[in-house]
Design an enzyme around this catalytic site. Structure first.
Site, short mmCIF file in Angstrom:
data_model
loop_
_atom_site.label_atom_id
_atom_site.label_comp_id
_atom_site.label_asym_id
_atom_site.label_seq_id
_atom_site.Cartn_x
_atom_site.Cartn_y
_atom_site.Cartn_z
N ASN A 38 33.68 -64.88 68.58
CA ASN A 38 34.67 -64.06 69.03
C ASN A 38 34.97 -64.84 70.57
O ASN A 38 33.94 -64.77 71.45
CB ASN A 38 34.15 -62.70 69.29
N TRP A 39 35.94 -65.32 70.57
CA TRP A 39 36.50 -66.29 71.90
C TRP A 39 36.65 -65.33 73.27
O TRP A 39 36.86 -65.81 74.19
CB TRP A 39 37.39 -67.35 71.75
N LYS A 40 36.90 -64.03 72.61
CA LYS A 40 37.49 -63.02 73.79
C LYS A 40 38.46 -63.70 74.40
O LYS A 40 39.65 -64.54 73.95
CB LYS A 40 36.13 -62.79 74.86
N HIS A 62 35.61 -53.45 68.72
CA HIS A 62 34.33 -54.03 69.69
C HIS A 62 34.13 -53.16 71.06
O HIS A 62 35.10 -52.29 71.25
CB HIS A 62 35.25 -55.25 70.06
N GLU A 82 34.12 -53.81 73.71
CA GLU A 82 34.99 -53.92 74.96
C GLU A 82 36.35 -53.28 74.81
O GLU A 82 36.92 -52.62 75.86
CB GLU A 82 35.28 -55.26 75.31
N GLU A 108 26.29 -54.61 67.57
CA GLU A 108 26.64 -55.17 68.88
C GLU A 108 25.80 -54.33 69.95
O GLU A 108 26.73 -53.56 70.53
CB GLU A 108 27.59 -55.76 69.39
N GLY A 168 26.45 -60.34 76.54
CA GLY A 168 26.98 -61.06 77.76
C GLY A 168 26.01 -61.04 78.94
O GLY A 168 26.38 -61.37 79.98
N SER A 228 24.36 -61.73 72.84
CA SER A 228 23.46 -62.72 73.42
C SER A 228 22.85 -63.55 72.33
O SER A 228 21.47 -64.14 72.57
CB SER A 228 22.43 -62.40 74.47
N GLY A 234 29.64 -64.31 71.07
CA GLY A 234 30.53 -64.51 71.97
C GLY A 234 30.52 -65.69 72.99
O GLY A 234 30.90 -66.91 72.51
N GLY A 235 29.66 -65.71 74.28
CA GLY A 235 29.30 -66.87 74.93
C GLY A 235 28.98 -68.15 74.38
O GLY A 235 29.72 -69.21 74.60
P1 13P Z 1 27.80 -62.48 73.63
O1 13P Z 1 27.23 -63.59 72.71
O2 13P Z 1 28.45 -63.49 74.78
O3 13P Z 1 26.74 -61.63 74.06
O4 13P Z 1 28.99 -61.61 73.13
C1 13P Z 1 28.78 -60.93 72.12
C2 13P Z 1 30.18 -60.39 71.43
O5 13P Z 1 30.20 -59.25 72.26
C3 13P Z 1 30.43 -60.84 70.31
O6 13P Z 1 31.62 -59.89 70.08
#
Ligand code: 13P
Length: 255
Positions: free
Chosen positions: A10-12, A96, A98, A168, A174, A214, A235-236
């Protein structure tokens, strides 16, 4: 029951189309032919078309990060399932945290999206997870139950195995604070129990449940070795080819 592992990036709100293509090419070159893991890349809308072109003829799949449930109409700034399908998108992240937190998405609205994605042959990567306050007050399982039952309302037995669920924990996203393997496995097993109640054991055993929050090459092998953890929503660590490739390899090595 063997469930094929999934590693989804997930590149956000990161990567221009050009940067996304570079990252995609590096990933495809390194692990694109590994048949043992389903790989899904979820760039922002503006990079979907270019990344999709870079994935032509490859087994790595293209996912979007969100979608509106309606077919079309006066929804400024939104994108429909049909529009995603036209770009050869196969997966879509829905619910998600967010989106829930910053854009006020409710279980009922997310449920509409899940149903719309399935009706349009898009595979939802449906996200659930508790906040820190919810975990500390002991309501993790109740929150996850509400989200799972609310989000899957009306999803049929025929459809459920195309749904990918991502657990999640919001406090792990993050933050570098990964859930312990025991914390993650407990919730994953609970989600599978919920699916068993809703759909019966044979179907529940086929649904892939990913962990997100994470996840990094250093902690992935232990998480991926858990009985009910079938992959990761990253994510990251999905923004760098090296770490994402290592995560795919960790999933391929996990039994
Ligand atoms: P991180 O891997 O950056 O914690 O993000 C997880 C995430 O929200 C994937 O959708």
């Amino acid at each position: 029951m063997i469930r094929k592992k999934v590693i989804a990036g997930n590149w956000k709100m990161n990567k221009t189309a050009a940067d996304g293509v570079t990252l995609t090419n590096d990933i495809v070159e390194a692990v694109g032919r590994d048949p043992s893991v389903d790989i899904v890349l979820c760039p922002p809308y503006t990079a979907l078309e270019s990344v999709g072109r870079a994935l032509e003829g490859q087994s790595v799949k293209l996912g979007a990060q969100n979608m509106h449930p309606e077919k079309n109409g006066a929804y400024t700034g939104e994108v429909s399932a049909e529009m995603l399908r036209a770009l050869f998108v196969t997966h879509v992240i829905l619910g998600h945290s967010e989106r829930r937190l910053y854009f006020g998405e409710t279980d009922a609205f997310i449920n509409k999206k899940v149903l719309a994605s399935l009706a349009n042959q898009l595979k939802p990567i449906f996200c659930v997870g508790e906040s820190l306050a919810e975990r500390e007050s002991g309501s993790t399982l109740a929150v996850v139950q509400r989200q799972v039952e609310g989000g899957l309302l009306g999803v049929t037995k025929e459809q459920i195995t195309t749904v990918i669920i991502a657990y999640e924990p919001v406090w792990a996203i993050g933050t570098g604070k990964v859930a312990t393997t025991e914390q993650a496995q407990e919730v994953h097993a609970y989600i599978r129990d919920l699916l068993t109640k809703l759909y019966g054991a044979p179907l529940a055993q086929k649904v892939r449940i990913l962990y997100g929050g994470s996840m990094k090459p250093a902690n992935a092998p232990e998480l991926l070795a858990q009985k009910d953890i079938d992959g990761g929503l990253i994510g990251g660590a999905a923004l760098e080819a090296k770490s994402f490739i290592e995560l795919v390899r960790a999933a391929a090595a996990a039994k």
